[in-house]
Design an enzyme around this catalytic site. Structure first.
Site, PDB file in Angstrom:
ATOM      1  N   SER A 193       0.839  -1.200   0.000  1.00 20.71           N
ATOM      2  CA  SER A 193       0.000   0.000   0.000  1.00 20.71           C
ATOM      3  C   SER A 193       0.871   1.246   0.000  1.00 20.71           C
ATOM      4  CB  SER A 193      -0.889   0.001   1.247  1.00 20.71           C
ATOM      5  OG  SER A 193      -1.513   1.255   1.454  1.00 20.71           O
TER       6      SER A 193
ATOM      7  N   TYR B 258      -3.541  -0.437   9.696  1.00 26.01           N
ATOM      8  CA  TYR B 258      -3.384  -0.803   8.286  1.00 26.01           C
ATOM      9  C   TYR B 258      -1.983  -0.449   7.794  1.00 26.01           C
ATOM     10  CZ  TYR B 258      -4.715  -1.179   3.329  1.00 26.01           C
ATOM     11  OH  TYR B 258      -4.802  -1.543   2.006  1.00 26.01           O
TER      12      TYR B 258
END
Length: 271
Positions: free
Chosen positions: A152, A165
């Site tokens: 990510s 996350y």
């Protein structure tokens, strides 16, 4: 198509194949003639996913699978090898955020729920490590195989709010590099491990953070766009070409790479 970039006839196991990104990748690989093995978390979704893939190409099949259940993953892997003779590609897409692991602007770090921190790390990091643990053993025995993980933008720069996350996807980033070296050094050049780092795409999970009810951009979206030289959000289908490249023979000398698909977000300071 140039044969170097082809994935036709390759057996490609894709986790999270009922999700937005996993579904997009599964459909793309099926349309390119790969035999997609769709791993889907909810049993009731398996038939729908497989029927859609059959209409696109290849010889797909599907399994209900919680990627955190190693024994189930191993059983499926053995069944795939028994029926298909091999596995060429593993794409780990299963993941996502858990709201309780976020720290919103009106919260403090200690307001975050530690149980949700554990959940988001398990889902994204262990949900990548566990399938790799199973399928790399198969790859080592057969002497070849390709893994593609999903990291990510959160692994490149600290993003506000998404603490859990960020930690999980940074773990995927580092684990991908480690596993790439481990496989190549011990089992040879035919086992490659790479990852994609998608930029910002509007989907069900982040829609409320990026779009107001009237469809206009939120304050957070304006910040994203201002740091994206292409000045737009991506479309999920724009991940497909990068994924295919990394899983094809065209990337035969590429391993340990985390490739951004982000419109330039990771390379731009904003100034």
């Amino acid at each position: 198509m140039n044969e170097q970039f082809s994935v036709e006839g390759k057996v490609a196991v894709i986790t999270g194949a009922a999700g937005a990104l996993g579904g997009s990748l599964a459909r793309h690989f099926a349309s390119q003639g790969a035999d997609v093995v769709a791993l889907v978390h909810r049993p009731e979704q398996v038939d729908t996913v497989v029927e859609e893939l059959k209409s696109l190409g290849g010889n797909p099949c599907g399994y209900a699978c919680n990627v955190m259940d190693v024994e189930t993953v191993r059983k499926i892997a053995d069944e795939v090898v028994a029926s298909r003779g091999r596995v060429d590609i593993l794409i780990n897409v299963a993941g996502g955020n858990v709201a309780g692991a976020n720290v919103m602007p009106d919260q403090n770090f200690w307001d975050m729920k530690l149980e949700d921190w554990d959940k988001v790390l398990d889902l994204n990091l262990n949900g990548t490590v566990y399938p790799c643990h199973v399928f790399t053993e198969i790859f080592a025995k057969q002497g070849f195989g390709c893994i593609l993980n999903i990291s990510s933008m959160a692994a490149y720069d600290a993003l506000t709010r998404v603490g859990g996350y960020t930690a999980a996807k940074t773990g995927v980033y580092a684990f991908t590099k480690w596993l790439a070296a481990e496989m190549a050094l011990k089992y040879g050049e035919k086992i490659r491990v790479n990852a994609l780092a998608p930029g910002f795409f509007i989907g069900k999970q982040n829609r409320a953070a990026l779009l107001n009810e009237d469809g206009s951009l939120t304050e957070r979206s304006h910040k994203v766009i201002s740091k994206t030289p292409m000045r737009r959000f991506g479309d999920l289908t724009e991940v497909n070409g990068a994924a295919q490249f990394l899983c094809s023979d065209a990337a035969s000398f590429v391993t340990g790479v985390i490739l951004p698909v982000d419109g330039g977000f990771s390379s731009f300071s904003g100034v």
